[in-house]
Design an enzyme around this catalytic site. Structure first.
Site, PDB file in Angstrom:
ATOM      1  N   ASP A  13       8.773   3.532  -3.611  1.00 41.01           N
ATOM      2  CA  ASP A  13       7.512   4.160  -4.034  1.00 41.01           C
ATOM      3  C   ASP A  13       6.478   3.152  -4.507  1.00 41.01           C
ATOM      4  OD1 ASP A  13       8.755   6.644  -3.599  1.00 41.01           O
ATOM      5  OD2 ASP A  13       9.586   6.616  -5.624  1.00 41.01           O
ATOM      6  N   LYS A  16       4.111   1.388  -0.183  1.00 42.27           N
ATOM      7  CA  LYS A  16       4.263   0.649   1.081  1.00 42.27           C
ATOM      8  C   LYS A  16       3.474   1.310   2.197  1.00 42.27           C
ATOM      9  CE  LYS A  16       8.696   1.062   0.874  1.00 42.27           C
ATOM     10  NZ  LYS A  16       8.825   1.580  -0.488  1.00 42.27           N
ATOM     11  N   GLY A  40       9.026   8.433   2.181  1.00 43.40           N
ATOM     12  CA  GLY A  40       7.855   9.278   2.362  1.00 43.40           C
ATOM     13  C   GLY A  40       6.626   8.422   2.184  1.00 43.40           C
ATOM     14  N   HIS A  41       5.830   8.332   3.224  1.00 44.89           N
ATOM     15  CA  HIS A  41       4.616   7.533   3.148  1.00 44.89           C
ATOM     16  C   HIS A  41       3.417   8.467   3.165  1.00 44.89           C
ATOM     17  CE1 HIS A  41       6.428   3.608   4.958  1.00 44.89           C
ATOM     18  NE2 HIS A  41       6.815   3.861   3.739  1.00 44.89           N
ATOM     19  N   GLN A 225      12.159   2.489   1.073  1.00 46.09           N
ATOM     20  CA  GLN A 225      12.812   2.284  -0.236  1.00 46.09           C
ATOM     21  C   GLN A 225      12.360   0.934  -0.829  1.00 46.09           C
ATOM     22  OE1 GLN A 225      15.191   3.519   2.481  1.00 46.09           O
ATOM     23  NE2 GLN A 225      14.141   5.348   1.849  1.00 46.09           N
ATOM     24  N   VAL A 415      -6.797  -0.743  -4.933  1.00 46.95           N
ATOM     25  CA  VAL A 415      -7.520  -0.148  -6.072  1.00 46.95           C
ATOM     26  C   VAL A 415      -7.801   1.344  -5.839  1.00 46.95           C
ATOM     27  CG1 VAL A 415      -8.529  -2.271  -6.960  1.00 46.95           C
ATOM     28  CG2 VAL A 415      -9.696  -1.051  -5.111  1.00 46.95           C
TER      29      VAL A 415
END
Ligand code: IMP
Length: 431
Positions: A13, A16, A40-41, A225, A415
C-alpha cells in the site's frame, strides 16, 4: 535506462499503482511478476478512478503491452471481470496488449475457501489475509499439484486435474474445517468457460519480454505488496506467500538479473500496514488517527482500515539492502502538511540495545522500540507543487533527511493521487 523494477519498500500500500501508472507513460511493456488479486492499485487518470487488482497498470496507456508473468497467481474470474471493465472503457481493443503466462497458476474456489477457513482457525494469531486464495494457490504450485492457465485451454487434462485435486481439498475443507465442499462438476464447467474467454490472452510471456528487451524497449516491472510482506525477507509469518522483492522479477517475470537496469523503492512519507504482525512505529493515538483520516487509509482490495504510524528508516534501509534500490519514490508527502513536528524513526532499541539493523527474529522485532528524530513540519498545501525547489523548506528538509538516512536518492515525490501530482527529480525512463 531500459528495464526498471518498482517495488514497495514497506508493508504494501505504498502507492505503487500511482507511481507505476506515472512510469508507464514512458514504458512499452509493463510486467506483473508475483502476487495476485490480493493487490489493489487505484489509478486516477483525468479525474477518473480505476481500481486494478491483477492487470498491470500500463493497460490504460494506449500502445503499451502488459504481461502477467508465470510468478503471478491468477483468479480467472477476476481477470475476466477486469478485462470486461477495461474493454467497456474502450481501453483494451487489441488482446495482444494483454498477455497472461500459460504457466501462471490458477486460483480456484477451494483455495479461497481454504484461505478463509485457515485464517479463521488461527483465531488471535490470524494473519489477516485478503481471503483471495493466494497462500493456498502458491502452496499447490510448490507441491507440484496446481492448475496453470494453459490447463484451462485443455479440457481433457483439466477434468483429470480437477477431480484429483477436489478429492483432497474437499476432505480438508469438510473434515478439518467443517466448510462446504466444492462441487468439481460446477467448477470444471466454469473453468472451461473461463478458459474459452481468456484464450486470446494466454501466451508465452517470457518470449515477448525477451524480444522487448532485445529491441531496447522500456520495460517496467510492477511489484505488488511490499518488501516486509515478502515470504523470505518479510515479517514471517505475517507475510504474503510470494517473494515481493526486486529479485522476484527474475523468476516470476522470466528475465535474467543482468538485464535489470534500476530498482525504484516506493515508500509512503509515513508508514501503514494492513492485517496482523509487528509494526514498530505504529501510532495508536492521535497521530495515527490523523494520518489515517488525512491519508484515507483504507485498503483498495478489502476496504480494511490500515494501521498507521510514522516513517521508519530502519525499515527503509533494510528494504534498500534487500532490493538494491537505485532510487526512491516518496508518496503522499502532501498528507503530512499541517503538523508542527514530524517524527521519523532513525534507530530501534531492542532489549535495551540501540540498533540501526533490522533484526532476524519476529520476537526481536515485536520488542523493538523506535528511536525518533523530530523534524520541523510545514503548514502549506503541497498538492499544486510540481518542482522540488517550490516545496516549503521544511518539506524539502524532510525529503533530504530520508535520502541521508536511507542513503538512496529520492527521484520521485508524490503530492496527490492524480497522475500529474508528481515531482520528478530524475528521468527514470528518458526517451
Ligand atoms: P495474503 O496475501 O492475502 O495471503 O495476505 C497476507 C498478508 O499480506 C495480510 O496481512 C494482508 O493484509 C497482506 N497483504 C496482501 N496483499 C497486500 C497488499 O496489496 N497491500 C497490503 N497488504 C497486503
Amino acid at each position: 535506462m531500459t528495464a526498471i523494477v518498482a517495488v514497495g519498500a514497506q508493508w504494501g500500500d505504498e502507492g505503487k499503482g500511482k507511481i507505476s501508472d506515472w512510469l508507464a507513460i514512458h514504458a512499452d511493456v509493463v510486467v506483473r511478476f508475483q502476487g495476485g488479486n490480493n493487490a489493489g492499485h487505484t489509478l486516477v487518470v483525468d479525474g477518473e478512478k480505476t481500481v486494478l487488482h491483477l492487470i498491470p497498470c500500463g493497460v490504460l496507456q494506449p500502445g503499451t503491452v502488459n504481461l502477467i508473468g508465470p510468478g503471478v497467481v491468477v483468479d480467472p474470474r477476476v481477470l475476466r471481470d477486469e478485462i470486461d471493465q477495461i474493454e467497456a472503457k474502450g481501453a483494451l481493443r487489441d488482446p495482444s496488449r494483454l498477455r497472461v503466462s500459460g504457466r501462471a497458476h490458477v486460483i480456484c474456489d477451494w483455495h479461497i475457501s481454504l484461505d478463509k477457513a485457515r485464517d479463521e482457525a488461527r483465531q488471535e494469531a490470524a494473519i489477516g489475509t485478503t481471503g483471495r486464495g493466494i497462500g493456498p494457490t502458491y502452496e499447490d504450485k510448490v507441491a507440484r499439484r496446481g492448475i496453470r492457465m494453459a490447463d484451462l485451454l485443455d479440457p481433457e487434462s483439466l477434468r483429470i486435474a480437477v477431480d484429483r485435486i477436489a478429492r483432497e481439498k474437499n476432505f480438508e475443507l469438510v473434515e478439518l474445517y467443517r466448510w462446504k465442499a466444492i462441487d468439481p462438476d460446477v467448477l470444471y464447467d466454469e473453468l472451461v468457460a473461463l478458459g474459452r474467454r481468456l484464450e486470446p490472452y494466454v501466451d508465452h510471456t517470457g518470449r515477448i519480454l525477451d524480444e522487448a528487451l532485445c529491441a531496447g524497449k522500456h520495460v517496467l516491472f510492477e511489484g505488488a505488496q511490499g518488501t516486509f510482506l515478502d515470504i523470505d525477507h518479510g515479517t514471517y509469518p505475517y507475510v504474503t506467500s510470494s517473494n515481493c522483492v526486486a529479485g522476484a522479477v527474475c523468476t516470476g517475470g522470466g528475465v535474467g538479473p543482468t538485464r535489470i537496469d534500476g530498482v525504484l523503492g516506493i515508500t509512503k512519507a509515513y508508514t501503514t500496514r494492513v492485517g496482523g504482525g509487528p509494526f514498530p512505529t505504529e501510532d495508536e493515538g492521535e497521530g495515527g488517527r490523523w494520518l489515517g483520516e488525512r491519508g484515507n487509509e483504507f485498503g483498495a482490495t478489502t476496504g480494511r482500515k490500515r494501521r498507521c504510524g510514522w516513517l521508519d528508516t530502519v525499515v527503509l534501509r533494510e528494504a534498500a539492502i534487500v532490493n538494491g534500490f537505485t532510487a526512491l519514490a516518496v508518496n503522499k508527502l502532501d498528507i503530512l502538511s499541517g503538523r508542527s513536528e514530524i517524527p521519523v524513526a532513525t534507530a530501534w532499541k531492542i532489549d535495551g540495545k540501540l540498533t540501526r539493523d533490522f533484526p532476524m527474529t519476529l520476537g526481536e522485532l515485536a520488542r523493538a522500540e523506535p528511536v525518533y528524530e523530530s523534524l520541523p513540519g510545514w503548514q502549506e498545501d503541497l498538492q499544486g507543487v510540481r518542482r522540488y525547489e517550490d516545496l516549503p523548506d521544511a518539506a524539502r528538509r524532510y525529503v533530504d533527511r530520508i535520502e541521508a538516512l536511507v542513503d538512496v536518492p529520492v527521484a520521485l515525490i508524490s503530492v496527490g493521487p492524480g497522475r500529474d501530482e508528481t515531482i520528478a527529480r530524475q528521468e527514470l525512463f528518458a526517451r
